[in-house]
Design an enzyme around this catalytic site. Structure first.
Site, PDB file in Angstrom:
ATOM      1  N   LYS A 181       0.880  -1.169   0.000  1.00 56.72           N
ATOM      2  CA  LYS A 181       0.000   0.000   0.000  1.00 56.72           C
ATOM      3  C   LYS A 181       0.917   1.218   0.000  1.00 56.72           C
ATOM      4  CE  LYS A 181      -3.618   2.708   1.124  1.00 56.72           C
ATOM      5  NZ  LYS A 181      -2.918   3.930   1.578  1.00 56.72           N
ATOM      6  N   GLY A 238       4.722   3.718  10.966  1.00 56.08           N
ATOM      7  CA  GLY A 238       3.925   4.935  10.913  1.00 56.08           C
ATOM      8  C   GLY A 238       3.485   5.375  12.288  1.00 56.08           C
ATOM      9  N   SER A 239       2.373   6.097  12.337  1.00 49.80           N
ATOM     10  CA  SER A 239       1.905   6.708  13.575  1.00 49.80           C
ATOM     11  C   SER A 239       1.298   5.677  14.512  1.00 49.80           C
ATOM     12  CB  SER A 239       0.863   7.784  13.267  1.00 49.80           C
ATOM     13  OG  SER A 239      -0.338   7.203  12.780  1.00 49.80           O
ATOM     14  N   GLY A 242      -2.608   5.395  13.657  1.00 54.96           N
ATOM     15  CA  GLY A 242      -2.869   4.620  12.452  1.00 54.96           C
ATOM     16  C   GLY A 242      -2.498   3.168  12.614  1.00 54.96           C
ATOM     17  N   GLY A 243      -1.349   2.916  13.232  1.00 51.71           N
ATOM     18  CA  GLY A 243      -0.906   1.545  13.432  1.00 51.71           C
ATOM     19  C   GLY A 243      -1.810   0.772  14.368  1.00 51.71           C
ATOM     20  N   GLU A 262       5.821  -0.710  13.612  1.00 51.92           N
ATOM     21  CA  GLU A 262       6.772   0.150  14.325  1.00 51.92           C
ATOM     22  C   GLU A 262       6.088   1.502  14.440  1.00 51.92           C
ATOM     23  OE1 GLU A 262       8.836   3.215  14.598  1.00 51.92           O
ATOM     24  OE2 GLU A 262      10.041   2.576  12.882  1.00 51.92           O
ATOM     25  N   CYS A 299      12.475   7.769  13.322  1.00 58.29           N
ATOM     26  CA  CYS A 299      11.836   7.059  14.426  1.00 58.29           C
ATOM     27  C   CYS A 299      12.788   6.870  15.596  1.00 58.29           C
ATOM     28  CB  CYS A 299      11.297   5.716  13.953  1.00 58.29           C
ATOM     29  SG  CYS A 299      12.439   4.780  12.933  1.00 58.29           S
ATOM     30  N   GLU A 388       5.581  10.896  21.860  1.00 57.22           N
ATOM     31  CA  GLU A 388       6.481  11.342  20.805  1.00 57.22           C
ATOM     32  C   GLU A 388       5.960  12.606  20.122  1.00 57.22           C
ATOM     33  OE1 GLU A 388       8.577   9.473  16.780  1.00 57.22           O
ATOM     34  OE2 GLU A 388       6.573   8.822  17.373  1.00 57.22           O
TER      35      GLU A 388
END
Length: 506
Positions: A181, A238-239, A242-243, A262, A299, A388
């Site tokens: 994606k 990603g965030s 979202g994750g 992650e 990250c 974060e």
């Protein structure tokens, strides 16, 4: 000059969409790209499942040749990749060139690694027909690929963590077809890398269903991908928000599947008195450089420094402030990331007990550094300070004692990295905090900075939640291949029926 055509790549065919979205490059001309559809996901997943029956049972030699050919095809498009990548992301040319080298380097490393065969963890218990009271059968075990894998491209690494990035390479090395994606922040970069992979598929005569790229523009596509019954695992960078959403979807499926996400980390550094006294100024300048590298969009960005109170700590803050003051504004990857950075800065600045050491003004996609300070007691009372902020924002946390420093470490959520700065005289003090850091992070460093993740056999890029959703896995390094394998035991199976990889080890 590379001119994107804006289509999906599904099983060797370039596919148009019913709708398009327009990219938002940091510079240069925007382009139109097909919006992903749920039907595209279905086509890609079915093609991946078809390809698995050949690719999943191919030899390591054939898969290694495929990975090396992808690397060759990426390098053949080097100039065009850098051009479109810089335009879309605003990253400097040197950074894109370095990231391309990392991408091709990990392709070649993984090719070499699977040829050695260690990743298969082959085991053999020979038959003991005369054992009392019961005989033992002949038993062999080997790791086997799990099937089609979904990969979500990352915003901050358009090459190394996206279309042909670490998750894709690990899955292909394991023998798993991949459906990517693409990230809408750099669709042109994704497209040209997909062209390179397709060229390698053609040269190596592999089933084209082994790789598909579905462009972004539609969040439903991401959900459809993780929920598709033919997808057997998901790789994501990603965030946290979202994750976590995708993780929950994976868990709620009729057949739950692993989600290797992650998600975020503040990567704290702990500076002990001996190191602070002997080289505090050097550490402060190094921290400022690491904190602002790539506009803080790593990250492993070390957002938090924990120090012990005293004159040296105050001097450390002064040096860090001066170093950060000299950093020019940098373009962030997307408008959304820039907006989130500004929101994060406001949240930190508005927290009780937090003092502004360096403030600045951010505009549009341009980011400038911020520096804040607080006490360990205030940190421990405000859980939100441990969240974060993606960008060049740093915070100095001052502890009154080693016990208070340890309490800060204990309060941390899971981290990708934790760092200690020590001299020989600090060894005893550091020993009191090391067991805590080992439980909190996937990688513990001494006298360095966590930005810069080496792609090698020993690297662990993961950690307890929310650094990642699977504390036993890594998304960087050759160990990452194991995420997309499962152990299978063969009991009394004739040699002629054993998998090629296992039979060849006899």
């Amino acid at each position: 000059m590379f001119k994107p055509h804006g289509m999906h790549l599904i099983a060797g065919n370039w596919i148009e969409g019913d709708e398009t979205f327009t990219s938002s490059p940091a510079s240069g001309q925007p382009h139109a790209y097909a919006v992903g559809r749920v039907s595209d996901v279905d086509d890609a997943a079915k093609a991946a499942e078809h390809a698995f029956w050949s690719y999943g049972y191919s030899t390591a030699k054939d898969r290694a040749a495929f990975l090396n050919t992808i690397a060759d095809e990426i390098e053949a498009r080097a100039e065009a990749i850098t051009e479109i990548g810089c335009s879309e992301t605003g990253l400097p040319e040197a950074r894109l060139n370095g990231e391309r080298g990392r991408t091709t380097g990990q392709l070649r490393l993984f090719a070499q690694h699977i040829m050695q065969g260690d990743y298969l963890d082959r085991r053999h218990d020979v038959a003991l027909p005369d054992r009392e009271p019961l005989p033992r059968p002949d038993m062999r075990m080997v790791q086997s690929p799990i099937g089609p894998v979904a990969v979500f491209g990352a915003s901050n690494f358009p090459l190394a963590f996206s279309t042909a990035g670490g998750d894709t390479v690990a899955a292909l090395a394991a023998g798993c077809p991949v459906v990517v994606k693409g990230h809408s922040a750099h669709p042109g970069t994704g497209e040209i890398i997909a062209e390179a992979i397709l060229a390698a598929i053609t040269k190596c005569k592999i089933d084209p269903g082994v790789f598909s790229l579905i462009q972004g523009g539609n969040r439903r596509v991401g959900a459809a991908l993780v929920e598709h019954p033919l997808i057997k695992a998901v790789g994501f960078t990603g965030s946290l928000a979202g994750g976590r959403t995708l993780f929950d979807l994976c868990a709620a499926r009729p057949e739950p599947i692993p989600f290797f996400g992650e998600l975020g980390s503040v990567n704290p550094m702990f500076i002990f008195n001996g190191a602070m006294a002997s080289r505090g100024e050097e550490i402060a300048k190094g921290w400022a450089a690491s904190l602002t590298m790539g506009a803080g969009q790593f990250c492993t960005n070390p957002g938090i420094v924990v120090v012990l109170a005293g004159d040296n700590a105050e001097q450390f803050a002064d040096v860090a402030r001066a170093a950060l003051s000299g950093v020019s504004s940098q373009t962030m990857l997307t408008d959304g990331i820039a907006a989130a950075y500004r929101d994060g800065q406001k949240r930190v600045a508005g927290t009780s007990g937090v003092r502004e050491v360096l403030t600045s003004t951010c505009d549009l996609r341009e980011a400038t550094p911020y520096l804040f300070a607080t006490t360990a007691r205030n940190w421990l009372a405000n859980e939100a300070l441990g969240e974060e902020v993606f960008g060049p924002l740093g915070m100095i946390v001052t502890a009154e004692s080693l016990d208070e420093m340890r309490a800060v470490a204990l309060s941390l959520q899971g981290q990708l990295t934790c760092t200690i700065h020590i001299d020989d005289e600090d060894i005893t003090d550091a020993a009191g905090i090391m067991p805590v850091l080992e439980r909190k992070a996937g990688r513990v460093l001494a006298n360095g900075f966590p930005t810069g993740v080496e792609v090698c056999d020993t690297m662990v890029h993961g950690g307890p939640y929310p650094a990642s959703t699977n504390f036993g896995a890594t998304s960087v390094g050759t160990l990452s291949i194991r995420r997309f394998l499962r152990p299978v035991c063969y009991q009394n199976i004739p040699s002629a029926l054993l998998p090629n990889e296992l039979y060849s080890a006899q």
